[in-house]
Design a protein around this motif. Structure first.
Motif, mmCIF file in Angstrom:
data_model
loop_
_atom_site.group_PDB
_atom_site.id
_atom_site.type_symbol
_atom_site.label_atom_id
_atom_site.label_comp_id
_atom_site.label_asym_id
_atom_site.label_seq_id
_atom_site.Cartn_x
_atom_site.Cartn_y
_atom_site.Cartn_z
ATOM 1 N N UNK A 18 0.801 -1.221 0.000
ATOM 2 C CA UNK A 18 0.000 0.000 0.000
ATOM 3 C C UNK A 18 0.839 1.280 0.000
ATOM 4 N N UNK A 19 1.862 1.418 0.868
ATOM 5 C CA UNK A 19 2.663 2.651 0.810
ATOM 6 C C UNK A 19 3.369 2.834 -0.520
ATOM 7 N N UNK A 20 3.792 1.730 -1.141
ATOM 8 C CA UNK A 20 4.461 1.821 -2.439
ATOM 9 C C UNK A 20 3.464 2.251 -3.519
ATOM 10 N N UNK A 21 2.233 1.762 -3.416
ATOM 11 C CA UNK A 21 1.188 2.218 -4.336
ATOM 12 C C UNK A 21 0.956 3.714 -4.163
ATOM 13 N N UNK A 22 0.892 4.185 -2.921
ATOM 14 C CA UNK A 22 0.665 5.611 -2.670
ATOM 15 C C UNK A 22 1.810 6.462 -3.223
#
Length: 200
Positions: A18-22
């Protein structure tokens, strides 16, 4: 006692993509817009890249402009889908590094000239122009209040003096390094499924 902490870590491992997607979603429109602007004004971009008096004075300006556009447009689209994320992040990180050195470094750290900032004293890269920003800003306000619709111009926020330091480019560079190191992320990138052989 630490059961809750173990559960938290387990939950974080499951959602680690999720943080990498953001990061990818944040960087995509910024870099895509930068590349698109260069593409729309290609002749001006080439002139700016190559001119030694008012531009960057880079060699092979047409080639470098084309490479910058390809990196920013192509790389940002790859980031959006999490496809070849590390390759895209590497090319974009190089582009940001070149921008930091050739365009922004001479202006110091701050992107916006804020003489009240503790960074305005040259703590991170020195720029004398920042110290004159309050005087310039007041002069601009005086002119606009006298000759322009100041209330309308300032209703969306305070007027600022752009310093064009490395702050934003350095931030994007660090974000791209994270993507270079960690990739597109689990579950939320095409790279993840290609690596696991789930796409034919």
């Amino acid at each position: 006692m630490f059961v809750w902490y173990s559960r938290l870590l387990a939950g974080l491992r499951i959602s680690e993509g999720l943080p990498l997607l953001l990061l990818r979603l944040y960087l995509t429109p910024v870099l895509l817009q930068a590349g698109w602007n260069k593409y729309l004004h290609f002749a001006d971009t080439v002139a700016w890249f190559g001119n030694t008096e008012w531009g960057l004075g880079l060699p092979f300006p047409t080639l470098l402009a084309a490479l910058a556009i390809a990196a920013e447009i192509g790389g940002s689209l790859l980031l959006l889908f999490g496809l070849l994320t590390r390759l895209a992040a590497l090319s974009l990180a190089v582009t940001m590094l070149v921008a930091m050195i050739t365009v922004h470094a001479k202006n110091g750290w701050l992107a916006i000239a804020d003489a009240s900032s503790w960074l305005a004293d040259g703590t991170l890269l020195h720029s004398e122009r920042i110290l004159a920003a309050p005087e310039k800003l007041q002069r601009a306000r005086d002119l606009l209040q006298e000759h322009g619709n100041y209330d309308w111009l300032s209703e969306s926020g305070n007027l600022v003096v752009l310093n064009n330091g490395i702050e934003f480019a350095a931030t994007y560079f660090v974000m791209l390094l994270c993507l270079l190191w960690f990739g597109g992320g689990r579950y939320l990138s095409l790279d993840y499924y290609l690596r696991r052989g789930k796409l034919s």
